[in-house]
Design a protein around this motif. Structure first.
Motif, mmCIF file in Angstrom:
data_model
loop_
_atom_site.group_PDB
_atom_site.id
_atom_site.type_symbol
_atom_site.label_atom_id
_atom_site.label_comp_id
_atom_site.label_asym_id
_atom_site.label_seq_id
_atom_site.Cartn_x
_atom_site.Cartn_y
_atom_site.Cartn_z
ATOM 1 N N GLU A 1 11.256 -38.763 -48.460
ATOM 2 C CA GLU A 1 11.101 -37.562 -47.652
ATOM 3 C C GLU A 1 11.594 -36.414 -48.526
ATOM 4 O O GLU A 1 12.790 -36.299 -48.792
ATOM 5 C CB GLU A 1 11.953 -37.680 -46.373
ATOM 6 C CG GLU A 1 11.478 -38.799 -45.449
ATOM 7 C CD GLU A 1 12.572 -39.360 -44.554
ATOM 8 O OE1 GLU A 1 12.501 -39.155 -43.339
ATOM 9 O OE2 GLU A 1 13.497 -40.023 -45.083
ATOM 10 N N HIS B 1 10.349 -45.472 -47.818
ATOM 11 C CA HIS B 1 9.644 -44.189 -47.965
ATOM 12 C C HIS B 1 10.503 -43.150 -48.676
ATOM 13 O O HIS B 1 11.694 -43.359 -48.921
ATOM 14 C CB HIS B 1 9.169 -43.679 -46.600
ATOM 15 C CG HIS B 1 10.249 -43.185 -45.693
ATOM 16 N ND1 HIS B 1 9.997 -42.484 -44.542
ATOM 17 C CD2 HIS B 1 11.614 -43.278 -45.765
ATOM 18 C CE1 HIS B 1 11.138 -42.166 -43.946
ATOM 19 N NE2 HIS B 1 12.121 -42.634 -44.656
ATOM 20 N N HIS C 1 14.374 -48.491 -44.336
ATOM 21 C CA HIS C 1 14.901 -48.470 -42.963
ATOM 22 C C HIS C 1 14.524 -49.788 -42.301
ATOM 23 O O HIS C 1 13.427 -50.305 -42.525
ATOM 24 C CB HIS C 1 14.249 -47.363 -42.119
ATOM 25 C CG HIS C 1 14.561 -45.960 -42.559
ATOM 26 N ND1 HIS C 1 15.699 -45.305 -42.195
ATOM 27 C CD2 HIS C 1 13.853 -45.085 -43.306
ATOM 28 C CE1 HIS C 1 15.701 -44.079 -42.705
ATOM 29 N NE2 HIS C 1 14.575 -43.908 -43.395
ATOM 30 N N HIS D 1 13.832 -44.837 -50.079
ATOM 31 C CA HIS D 1 14.900 -45.568 -49.389
ATOM 32 C C HIS D 1 14.296 -46.354 -48.229
ATOM 33 O O HIS D 1 13.249 -45.991 -47.708
ATOM 34 C CB HIS D 1 15.978 -44.597 -48.879
ATOM 35 C CG HIS D 1 15.452 -43.594 -47.892
ATOM 36 N ND1 HIS D 1 14.843 -42.423 -48.270
ATOM 37 C CD2 HIS D 1 15.410 -43.591 -46.541
ATOM 38 C CE1 HIS D 1 14.469 -41.737 -47.196
ATOM 39 N NE2 HIS D 1 14.792 -42.437 -46.123
HETATM 40 FE FE FE Z 1 14.039 -42.032 -44.154
#
Ligand code: FE
Ligand code: FJE
Length: 297
Positions: A106, A104, A62, A60
């Motif tokens: 996570e 990135h 940012h 996703h």
């Molecule tokens: Fe993130």
């Protein structure tokens, strides 16, 4: 402790953060960023997250703010589109300035439940499009101080005369306090800053010594006028909470999921940049995280 503050701040609002679903199969207790509290300038989101594989936050983007991930239990592996990869373990900190763009994943790194906090801090209009940057600190290198039954881990800012090495683009303080039963703390906060407390464990009395104790998973907004926080642990168990403060930006906020800009035009441009892999999203074109393939998304 000596009297270091003149005008202690009081608790003006209290929220209980209940678990909700986020990402893929992950759970977050969101306090800032939910409907009743969309923004607490400069803070966009505070999530106390809990993930166990196969689940997590697959690929996703940012843009326009910073994410601060502080692990409480277990570990999370992150991987970005520039090849920056690592695992954040309990007590470790990742301060990620997304700036103009990060894509990135996570994902949980171990067996069982991985827990932590993720705070999103807004960037001012002049910093939204800066180059992305990471500041990563392993648990053993996180500054700590202890005094009179109080332990504090200094994620950002300063406490008990000890400073964190983290550079905060938006001026921010982030302190992780543990108070033994019977102890009392005082912490200065710059007068013009917004500040909040989030309780992780135990129960504490905040602001006014005659107020009732408040328990874990509550977010407390402090009033805007005082010069510090006072808290007491009058219980028989240890009390752990974070105290976070930041200088308000006072700018318009237009948010579309993981993109946070100042105007709708800038959000439209960001969506276009992400779709076309331009203006900072170039490397997203041919990238897919390894963990995403492993988990079979
Ligand atoms: Fe993130
Ligand atoms: C997300 C955009 C996101 N809380 N807590 C949209 F960036 C995210 C996201 C997270 C996140 C990641 C971690 Cl490691 C911890 C988090 C949101 O990645 F879930 C949505 N829906």
């Amino acid at each position: 402790m000596s009297n270091v503050i003149k005008e202690p701040r009081t608790v003006v609002r209290k929220f209980l953060a209940r678990p909700q679903r986020e990402g893929v199969g992950a759970t977050v207790r969101r306090s800032i960023g939910r409907f009743e509290l969309k923004y607490f300038d400069p803070f966009l989101v505070l999530d106390e997250f809990s993930v166990s594989g196969p689940a997590g936050f697959p690929d996703h983007p940012h843009r326009g703010f910073e994410t601060v991930t502080y692990m409480l239990q277990g570990a999370v592996t992150h991987e970005d589109f520039e090849g920056h990869k690592g695992t954040i373990e309990a007590g470790d900190l990742q301060w990620m300035t997304a700036g103009r763009g990060i894509v990135h994943s996570e994902m949980p790194a171990g067996q069982g439940t991985q827990k932590g906090l993720q705070l999103w801090i807004n960037l001012s209009s002049k910093h939204k499009m800066i180059e992305p940057r990471y500041q990563e600190i392993t648990s053993k290198d996180v500054s700590e101080a202890a005094k009179d039954g109080i332990k504090v881990r200094i994620i950002a800012g300063e406490a008990l005369g000890i400073k964190s090495p983290v550079y905060t683009r938006t001026p921010t303080m982030y302190l992780d306090f543990t108070l033994n039963p019977g102890s009392h703390m005082q912490q200065p906060i710059p007068v013009s800053w917004n500040a909040f407390v989030y309780i992780l464990e135990g129960e504490g009395i905040f602001g006014n010594p005659r107020s009732s104790p408040i328990t874990a998973h509550h977010l407390l907004l402090l009033d805007g006028s005082g010069d510090g926080l006072e808290a007491w642990n009058k219980s028989s168990k240890s009390l752990r909470f974070i105290l976070v403060g930041g200088e308000p930006l006072g700018e318009p906020v237009v948010q579309f999921g993981p993109f946070v800009m100042n105007s709708q035009e800038e959000i439209d441009q960001t969506v276009e940049d992400y779709e076309n892999c331009t203006n900072g999203f170039e490397k997203a074109r041919h990238w897919k995280s390894e963990s995403t393939s492993v988990f079979g998304y």
